[in-house]
Design an enzyme around this catalytic site. Structure first.
Site, mmCIF file in Angstrom:
data_model
loop_
_atom_site.group_PDB
_atom_site.id
_atom_site.type_symbol
_atom_site.label_atom_id
_atom_site.label_comp_id
_atom_site.label_asym_id
_atom_site.label_seq_id
_atom_site.Cartn_x
_atom_site.Cartn_y
_atom_site.Cartn_z
ATOM 1 N N SER A 137 6.083 6.374 -1.071
ATOM 2 C CA SER A 137 5.998 6.943 0.272
ATOM 3 C C SER A 137 7.418 7.191 0.768
ATOM 4 O O SER A 137 8.234 6.267 0.823
ATOM 5 C CB SER A 137 5.266 5.975 1.208
ATOM 6 O OG SER A 137 5.231 6.471 2.522
ATOM 7 N N LYS A 163 4.236 10.693 -1.451
ATOM 8 C CA LYS A 163 3.675 10.848 -0.108
ATOM 9 C C LYS A 163 4.816 11.132 0.853
ATOM 10 O O LYS A 163 5.824 10.423 0.862
ATOM 11 C CB LYS A 163 2.922 9.587 0.330
ATOM 12 C CG LYS A 163 2.323 9.722 1.737
ATOM 13 C CD LYS A 163 1.343 8.602 2.056
ATOM 14 C CE LYS A 163 2.026 7.330 2.489
ATOM 15 N NZ LYS A 163 1.051 6.346 3.022
ATOM 16 N N LYS A 165 5.968 11.528 4.787
ATOM 17 C CA LYS A 165 5.687 11.323 6.199
ATOM 18 C C LYS A 165 5.993 12.622 6.949
ATOM 19 O O LYS A 165 7.021 13.258 6.710
ATOM 20 C CB LYS A 165 6.536 10.183 6.760
ATOM 21 C CG LYS A 165 6.208 8.811 6.178
ATOM 22 C CD LYS A 165 4.843 8.314 6.623
ATOM 23 C CE LYS A 165 4.617 6.878 6.165
ATOM 24 N NZ LYS A 165 3.316 6.347 6.629
ATOM 25 N N ASP A 190 1.315 12.370 5.322
ATOM 26 C CA ASP A 190 0.784 11.329 6.212
ATOM 27 C C ASP A 190 1.413 11.491 7.585
ATOM 28 O O ASP A 190 2.631 11.390 7.737
ATOM 29 C CB ASP A 190 1.095 9.944 5.640
ATOM 30 C CG ASP A 190 0.597 8.812 6.512
ATOM 31 O OD1 ASP A 190 -0.208 9.072 7.431
ATOM 32 O OD2 ASP A 190 1.005 7.658 6.272
ATOM 33 N N GLU A 217 -3.356 12.828 5.335
ATOM 34 C CA GLU A 217 -3.723 11.501 5.817
ATOM 35 C C GLU A 217 -3.514 11.372 7.324
ATOM 36 O O GLU A 217 -2.440 11.685 7.840
ATOM 37 C CB GLU A 217 -2.891 10.444 5.083
ATOM 38 C CG GLU A 217 -3.236 9.015 5.462
ATOM 39 C CD GLU A 217 -2.416 8.000 4.673
ATOM 40 O OE1 GLU A 217 -2.524 6.797 4.973
ATOM 41 O OE2 GLU A 217 -1.660 8.409 3.760
ATOM 42 N N ASP A 242 -6.689 6.363 7.587
ATOM 43 C CA ASP A 242 -5.934 5.117 7.496
ATOM 44 C C ASP A 242 -6.176 4.316 8.768
ATOM 45 O O ASP A 242 -7.086 3.488 8.850
ATOM 46 C CB ASP A 242 -4.455 5.427 7.285
ATOM 47 C CG ASP A 242 -3.556 4.185 7.249
ATOM 48 O OD1 ASP A 242 -4.076 3.064 7.323
ATOM 49 O OD2 ASP A 242 -2.328 4.337 7.141
ATOM 50 N N LYS A 266 -5.951 -0.598 3.024
ATOM 51 C CA LYS A 266 -4.807 -1.487 3.181
ATOM 52 C C LYS A 266 -5.317 -2.904 3.429
ATOM 53 O O LYS A 266 -6.069 -3.141 4.385
ATOM 54 C CB LYS A 266 -3.914 -1.052 4.341
ATOM 55 C CG LYS A 266 -3.122 0.217 4.065
ATOM 56 C CD LYS A 266 -2.228 0.588 5.234
ATOM 57 C CE LYS A 266 -1.390 1.829 4.910
ATOM 58 N NZ LYS A 266 -0.600 2.294 6.078
ATOM 59 N N GLY A 294 -0.019 0.600 1.588
ATOM 60 C CA GLY A 294 0.775 -0.601 1.804
ATOM 61 C C GLY A 294 1.524 -0.562 3.118
ATOM 62 O O GLY A 294 1.575 0.467 3.804
#
Length: 370
Positions: A137, A163, A165, A190, A217, A242, A266, A294
């Site tokens: 991530s 991934k 952000k 995400d 996400e 999430d 998670k 995570g």
């Protein structure tokens, strides 16, 4: 019958090797709570409360978890007996919410039971994989070139999925740049729920939709399940949830609404390994795909993530990358490492790693014993 005789807790801060920025905040170090439960024979198990320090991801923080653990959860667990760690949560069943705080004790109870029975934690949970595919991530970087440099480094290390952000102003352009540079790489984005359901945001989602992403996400706020359902019906890229799902009832609602088709499981957000395993089973039965996310856990929580990610339904790369990506010196030995984008599932009992108790006690900023 196992009965917890004592609970110890340690507040611990570790510096990150690379500053990490999400849509809500930037961090250069992380503070988590490490817990140890001990039974009457002296056997012990370790857990981790990986809540954020600030209330941007969830309402829980390190401070609230410390208070809940000390005042309510640890006293409720001490003296409570159970035959299987999945039953330990009965000790705090009447306490509403506070899933991060509960997760630390739940992990510790599973570790205690698995170590005492000589069983690897993954096997105790029903895991079948000997190794798990790992992704990384990546946070919001100062420039697109900085982001591309990070992607290049991790692709060279063998990670199979990246991934990114995203946030308003940092979404389509950086994602398109990564896709153009790596046309065959598995990429997902995400938003951590930062977008409102506006025409502008929907236009952004449509632009992302054509970039061949693995998933989008949590674009909208945690409670906006109807908005996620509307988006899922209008784009081809799968919508992943999430923050919207921190308990099993919310998962049932999301499935019924069609608010997505992929679940980020998670352990910390769900309240521990017991709930995470049930979420895995329930989502897979409903036809959803699942993967293990995570919270930048230290080694104890990361080892728990490795164990849960060994379950057969986790068919997408996890966020359980090597601990060296985040921390120069972790609290477990051997450290968790990824080789060629794969993280081995330990075969030793319990978490499968030795916990560096001297480091924890030496660097703890606060402790308590119940």
């Amino acid at each position: 019958m196992t009965a917890v005789a004592a609970v110890e807790a340690f507040r611990l801060s570790l510096p990150l090797v690379h500053t990490f920025q999400t849509s809500s905040h930037r961090k250069s170090h992380l503070e988590h709570i490490v817990v140890r439960v001990t039974d009457g024979s002296g056997a012990s198990g370790w857990g981790e409360i990986a809540s954020p320090s600030d209330p941007y991801y969830s309402p829980e923080t390190v401070d609230t978890c410390w208070m809940m653990l000390r005042r309510y959860l640890a006293p409720a667990l001490v003296g409570t007996g159970w035959d299987h760690p999945s039953e330990a949560g009965r000790a705090w069943a009447r306490i509403r919410g506070h899933h991060f705080a509960k997760a630390g004790l739940d992990i510790a109870c599973w570790d205690l039971w698995a170590r005492s029975s000589g069983t690897p934690l993954a096997a105790a949970l029903g895991g079948t994989r000997r190794s798990i595919a790992a992704g990384v991530s990546l946070g919001i970087e100062p420039t697109v070139d900085d982001l591309l440099a990070q992607v290049e480094r991790h692709v060279a290390d063998g990670y199979q999925r990246i991934k990114l952000k995203i946030a308003p102003g940092w979404d389509v352009a950086p994602t398109r740049a990564v896709r153009e540079a790596y046309p065959d790489l598995a990429v997902q984005v995400d938003a951590n729920g930062v977008y409102p359901e506006t025409l502008e945001a929907l236009a952004t989602m449509r632009e992302l939709d054509v970039l061949g992403l693995l998933l989008i996400e949590q674009p909208f706020a945690p409670g906006a399940l109807a908005a996620h359902a509307r988006l899922a019906a209008t784009i081809g890229t799968p919508v992943c949830l999430d923050e919207s799902v921190d308990d099993l009832d919310q998962l049932d609602t999301a499935i019924a609404l069609g608010a997505g088709s992929i679940l980020n499981v998670k352990v910390s957000r769900m309240g521990g390994l017991t709930a995470a395993r049930t979420a895995h089973d329930r989502a897979v039965a409903a036809g959803w795909r699942v993967w293990c996310g995570g919270m930048h856990e230290f080694g104890v929580g990361r080892a728990a993530n490795v164990a849960i990610a060994s379950l057969p339904g986790f068919d997408l790369p996890s966020d359980v990358s090597g601990s060296d990506k985040y921390y120069a010196h972790d609290i477990v030995s051997p450290p968790i490492r990824a080789t060629g984008g794969m993280v081995p599932v330990p075969a030793a009992p319990g978490l499968g790693h030795d916990v560096d108790e001297d480091l924890i006690r030496g660097q703890a900023t606060d402790t308590f014993h119940t």
